[in-house]
Write an enzyme that holds these catalytic residues in place. Structure first.
Site, PDB file in Angstrom:
ATOM      1  CG  ASP A  50      -0.214  -0.034   2.529  1.00 46.11           C
ATOM      2  OD1 ASP A  50       1.039  -0.062   2.520  1.00 46.11           O
ATOM      3  OD2 ASP A  50      -0.875  -0.040   3.580  1.00 46.11           O
TER       4      ASP A  50
ATOM      5  CB  CYS B 196       5.441  -2.189   2.182  1.00 47.48           C
ATOM      6  SG  CYS B 196       6.214  -1.439   0.749  1.00 47.48           S
TER       7      CYS B 196
ATOM      8  CG  HIS C 153       6.136  -4.969  -1.729  1.00 46.42           C
ATOM      9  ND1 HIS C 153       5.304  -4.199  -0.956  1.00 46.42           N
ATOM     10  CD2 HIS C 153       6.140  -6.213  -1.178  1.00 46.42           C
ATOM     11  CE1 HIS C 153       4.817  -4.959   0.024  1.00 46.42           C
ATOM     12  NE2 HIS C 153       5.298  -6.169  -0.095  1.00 46.42           N
TER      13      HIS C 153
END
Lengths: 177, 265
Positions: free
Chosen positions: B83, B86, B260
């Site tokens: 989101d 992270c 990510h």
């Protein structure tokens, strides 16, 4: 008000703190939540001095998202002012139209001060911004202040007389003043 | 004539100049967020690293080799929700999990957090809201001082409201550190922006992803060295390991896949 909300919710805790902090009106604005809904606030702001909005008093609503303050509030003006459209969400980097630039350390106070600060600036065609002439804005500022006086007068009469003596006709006369 | 054609084209595409498309974009964004939230917890369960092999096709030699390399040093990982928060959430959980077993480090960190509030107010952050995020953060650290276990910590970090409040404070710490040392960090900011502008656009808003500059600042202000294992499509059979700062022993390790971060054990 407290019983119907989960006190564990940071949004609720935060809004209760903000309501407490803002309970006294300041020179520039007054804002408070509805009695039965912490996520909807009403406010009045004073038009900035040395601008065509000087003397104006403008009302509006603030709608808070359930994940406030992670997401921004939406601000809607209700009093015609010539700078922002009424009954529409205001398009500022600080309001709900630009969630990507909202900062959680901002608050309702920051948002209202931003609206006041933006009033004398040019709208540059942003959604919901208006480009009325200075004269028109001055006229609206005066009208907005008159309207506030009218409402106060009606409330005063309602509170200080028995209701029958204040006929519907009187109220209508007051409204067009 | 030409303008008419443009108008025709707009009409065919369903473009209506009187419609406020911001609203539609935001509604769609919110829907995507909810879909992700529905299928992925903020912090996942500790999972065996070998299951990571299944995420990539067996023919995907670059990634399969890199996962094998990762298994030489690590055995498990936790997925963090994608989101944009992270890095902060993974760092926060991974570090607090260590603090459960290290009370003296917990005291040191609590001291750091306690003094950070006044530092930020001195830098001009709004005290009313800083106080709000700060007291929530301290509240969680006080839970760690008592008999808090991994399960309870997991519960705290998976409670969206609580968890986001912790993320905000970590973002504020980064913003404060960058602004306090703007003479140094201005050299690393692209696009002719000031450090303050960068913080307003890339650090403080939720969902903004983290890069080296954010990691450098967070590890410096907290005094918590972090190792990042970079796994991407670049040549070579192994992952690239970086430690922030490079002369310290890392306290926790994050796995970076383009865009990510997950947590490694």
């Amino acid at each position: 008000m407290q019983s119907q909300y989960s006190l564990r919710s940071p949004a609720v805790k935060r809004l209760m703190k903000e309501a407490q902090e803002l309970r006294e009106p300041t020179e520039q604005f007054h804002a408070h939540p509805l009695e039965d809904n912490l996520f909807e606030w009403h406010f009045s702001i004073r038009g900035p001095e040395d601008s065509e909005f000087e003397g104006g008093i403008y009302h509006g609503r603030i709608l808070l998202p359930p994940d406030y303050p992670m997401k921004p509030p939406s601000i809607i003006l209700l009093t015609p002012n010539g700078r922002f459209d009424v009954f529409k969400k205001i398009c500022l980097s600080i309001s709900g139209h630009h969630p990507e630039s909202w900062q959680p350390s901002w608050s309702i106070r920051t948002a209202l001060l931003a609206i006041i600060g933006f009033m004398p600036t040019h709208g540059n065609g942003a959604i919901g911004s208006l480009d009325y002439t200075t004269d028109e804005r001055k006229r609206l500022a005066k009208k907005s202040a008159d309207l506030v006086l009218c409402v106060m007068l009606i409330l005063f009469l309602l509170c200080n007389s028995d209701h029958k003596s204040l006929s519907a006709q009187n109220v209508v006369q007051l409204r067009i003043c | 004539m030409a303008t008419e054609n443009i108008e025709d084209a707009k009409a065919q595409m369903g473009y209506d100049p009187t419609t406020n498309y911001d609203e539609a974009t935001m509604a769609q964004q919110r829907q995507i967020e909810q879909e992700i939230a529905g299928c992925q917890p903020l912090i996942g369960k500790e999972t065996d690293l070998k299951t990571l092999h299944d995420e990539y096709s067996p023919e995907d030699k670059i990634y399969q080799d890199k996962i094998t390399d990762l298994q030489r040093k690590h055995s498990a990982y936790r997925r963090i929700r994608m989101d944009g928060n992270c890095f902060y959430r993974g760092f926060g959980f991974g570090y607090m999990e260590k603090l459960l077993k290290d009370k003296s480090e917990l005291q040191r960190f609590k001291e750091v957090v306690t003094t950070s509030k006044d530092e930020m107010i001195k830098l001009g952050f709004p005290s009313f809201t800083i106080e709000d995020f700060h007291s929530n953060f301290i509240e969680v650290l006080e839970k760690l001082e008592k008999d808090c276990g991994v399960d309870e910590l997991l519960e705290i970090f998976n409670d969206q409201g609580y968890s986001d409040y912790l993320v905000v404070y970590l973002r504020l710490l980064v913003s404060g550190h960058l602004q306090k040392n703007d003479d140094f960090f201005m050299n690393f900011i692209e696009g002719g922006r000031s450090v303050k502008e960068f913080c307003a656009q890339e650090v403080e808003p939720m969902g903004k992803e983290s890069d080296h500059i954010h990691i450098t600042a967070l590890t410096a202000i907290t005094g918590v060295p972090v190792c990042i294992e970079y796994m991407d499509r670049s040549e070579g059979h192994g992952v690239t390991t970086l430690v922030f700062p490079d002369d310290k022993t890392p306290v926790l390790t994050l796995l970076y896949k383009p865009g990510h971060y997950d947590l490694l054990y």
